[in-house]
Design an enzyme around this catalytic site. Structure first.
Site, short mmCIF file in Angstrom:
data_model
loop_
_atom_site.label_atom_id
_atom_site.label_comp_id
_atom_site.label_asym_id
_atom_site.label_seq_id
_atom_site.Cartn_x
_atom_site.Cartn_y
_atom_site.Cartn_z
N SER A 468 0.87 -1.18 0.23
CA SER A 468 -0.10 -0.05 -0.07
C SER A 468 0.81 1.13 0.14
O SER A 468 2.03 1.09 0.50
CB SER A 468 -0.96 -0.12 1.29
OG SER A 468 -1.60 1.23 1.44
N TYR A 481 -1.55 -0.49 10.34
CA TYR A 481 -2.08 -0.93 8.97
C TYR A 481 -0.88 -0.93 8.17
O TYR A 481 -0.58 -1.54 7.53
CB TYR A 481 -3.34 -0.27 8.37
CG TYR A 481 -3.48 -0.66 7.01
CD1 TYR A 481 -3.97 -1.64 6.67
CD2 TYR A 481 -3.21 0.34 5.91
CE1 TYR A 481 -4.33 -1.77 5.18
CE2 TYR A 481 -3.30 0.16 4.58
CZ TYR A 481 -4.08 -1.09 4.31
OH TYR A 481 -4.02 -1.22 3.05
#
Length: 597
Positions: A468, A481
């Site tokens: 990501s 995350y």
């Protein structure tokens, strides 16, 4: 044509060949056999500068099920070496092959496996009258039809495009040695340092990593090198200058080595025009596949022969069949996790649209089945599996099941993941553990399980891991995350280095804000259920307004596989964030203080 048998001992490292002789038009060909003569026959044909010794590591495996015959083609090894150049024209060599096939099994057609000039000779044979009565199948390795190659060159010269010119120039550079081989005397001087087993095996190891111990050559290697030059002089110029390609009805399985130092994959792009029934498998391997990965060659050739004999193809052979216009990932097997929706679903659909057979897996079994059904409705091949990637044992069992049922995957996309937002200090141990189990350990386990299979198979592959933009864009509310995605990024770059020598690519994909359903399933720490629902709805609306859809990420993934890229930031903000973090990390840290959720 006549045939006589004799017995002779073999060196310890050689199979226990039974020797016989085939004579055609006064030329004696030394032939060798293994296996049960009542079984279907497979004839192995070598190229330059080899003899039947090329098949030392392939023939015994095939002989477990077939009657295997190899022979020294004219000019090599123990076979006769007619004087002059004319006797080495392909027409003569093809007639030799007919004679060997007749002697090996006069009652039924034989299967051919040819490498290098052996494949070139076999192409000549299977396009001659009577070929379908004499040959049951043909497995071609690193050797084109010279007539087809000539037509390919003429087409590129008469209808030039940037792509075709680039392809033609690439092949011209790879084939430059053939011009040298046309010159008297000079080739012998150039080749002299390579004309011993030790120097030849060292050369093959240097240029394509061939294990030195696998290189088996005849004592006559130096003489075979010199004699074999006549094949080049008798055929190259006349065939390329005046090509006359002819089609064949013999089933053809083309094994294309994408790292072949002599023959570029593009030259095989028109083969389907000349083969009524064509199968093709691309391998990330070099020219001397019978030495470099003999077990794989024996396996795929055996599977193809089995499919012709039984009319029941293995999964690998079935997906290798050419059924229409060529596509980028024809003949490959892909695995995509988290494929029930979003990026995983779109990636699975796009891989299938580009010719790959796709295994789709997700904890949402119904969603995975819907993706597989959509692939089939669009003319592709898809298989659905339920899978919880947070369970390492289940993921290992899934990888083993895929290999057993469908074969070793060529492409693996570890896409499954979840989100976790909110303050890191408010996260519970269970939330952190679940996040790490899915986003990081799941990716690592998938990479390891499928990567081990790829390494064992030995023909390369590609692993894609979904990281990501958060991996290099620190920000409040996404610390946990971001940590898992940063782990995926660095793991992927490290794994890429580890697997480079096995020609397995590893790519980390780093999307930014993409309109998927991940937000609807994301937990937000420190908030009540109603507060989480309201926050998720607000963030989801922002993602929808952003309008960057999963299909765009899927396109980036497919392009990254094709180009073998290491790290791919996908969205504009990801590209910008990647550059900022690399060159002005203090600015990233400053921006992280802004509250985003």
């Amino acid at each position: 044509m006549s045939r006589s048998r004799q017995s002779a001992g073999q060196p310890a490292q050689e199979p226990r060949w039974r020797e016989f002789t085939v004579t055609r038009d006064g030329v004696r060909l030394a032939a060798y056999e293994l296996g049960d003569r009542s079984a279907p026959t497979v004839v192995l044909v070598h190229g330059w500068p080899d003899t039947h010794h090329l098949w030392t590591h392939v023939a015994p495996t095939l002989a477990e099920r077939y009657h295997v015959v190899a022979y020294d083609t004219r000019g090599y090894g123990a076979s006769d070496k007619p004087a002059g150049v004319h006797p080495y024209r392909l027409e003569e060599c093809a007639a030799d092959l007919f004679a060997v096939a007749e002697a090996a099994d006069p009652s039924r057609p034989v299967h051919l496996v040819g490498h290098d000039w052996g494949s070139v000779q076999a192409w000549e044979a299977v396009t001659m009258p009577g070929s379908t009565e004499r040959f049951a199948s043909f497995t071609s390795v690193s050797g084109p039809s010279l007539d087809q190659l000539g037509a390919w060159v003429h087409d590129r010269l008469t209808h030039p495009t940037p792509t075709s010119v680039k392809q033609a120039l690439s092949q011209a550079v790879s084939s430059a040695y053939t011009a040298l081989f046309q010159i008297p005397v000079l080739p012998k001087i150039v080749l002299l340092p390579l004309s011993t087993r030790r120097s030849w095996s060292a050369f093959l190891h240097a240029v394509e990593g061939t294990p030195v111990e696998n290189v088996t050559v005849a004592p006559s290697l130096r003489a075979d090198m010199w004699s074999g030059l006549r094949f080049y002089r008798a055929n190259i110029r006349r065939k390329l200058a005046h090509p006359n390609p002819t089609s064949t009805s013999v089933p053809v399985f083309q094994v294309v080595n994408t790292r072949d130092i002599a023959l570029r994959p593009a030259i095989y792009s028109d083969t389907a025009d000349y083969a009524d029934r064509l199968w093709r498998k691309d391998c990330v391997s070099g020219h001397w596949l019978p030495y470099t990965n003999p077990d794989y060659l024996a396996s795929v050739a055996g599977q193809f022969i089995d499919s012709v004999e039984t009319t029941t193809p293995s999964p690998l052979i079935d997906r290798s069949r050419r059924r229409g216009p060529a596509k980028a990932f024809d003949g490959t097997l892909s695995v995509v996790t988290g494929a029930a929706s979003g990026i995983g679903r779109e990636t699975a659909l796009l891989l299938a649209a580009n010719g790959s057979e796709v295994v789709v897996a997700d904890i949402d079994a119904d969603g995975a089945q819907e993706t597989a059904t959509a692939i089939k409705e669009r003319g592709g091949i898809g298989h659905a599996y339920p899978l919880d990637v947070s369970d390492p044992a289940a993921l290992a069992a899934f990888a083993a099941d895929v290999a057993t049922t469908h074969g070793v995957a060529d492409i693996v996309v570890n896409n499954a993941g979840i989100g976790l937002g909110g303050a890191s200090l408010d996260a519970t141990d269970d939330q952190i553990r679940r996040l790490v189990d899915i986003n990081l350990i799941g990716v690592m386990t998938g990479s390891r399980e499928f990567g081990r299979q790829m390494v064992r198979q030995g023909i390369g592959g590609h692993i894609v891991n979904l990281a990501s933009a958060a991996a290099f864009t620190p920000q409040r509310g996404l610390g946990a995350y971001a940590a898992t995605k940063a782990g995926v990024l660095l793991f992927s770059e490290s794994l890429r280095a580890e697997l480079a020598s096995d020609h397995i690519g590893v790519t980390a994909i780093c999307p930014g804000i993409v309109d998927t359903n991940i937000i609807s399933a994301t937990e937000l720490t420190g908030l009540s259920e109603s507060e989480q629902a309201a926050a998720r709805a607000r963030i989801d609306r922002a993602y929808q307004r952003r309008g960057y859809t999963p299909d765009k990420v899927a396109a980036a993934i497919v392009a990254a596989i094709d180009a073998d890229k290491a790290v791919v930031p996908v969205t504009p903000e990801a590209v910008i964030g990647y550059r900022i973090y690399r060159f002005t990390p203090w600015l990233s840290r400053l921006g992280a203080r802004a509250k985003v959720m």
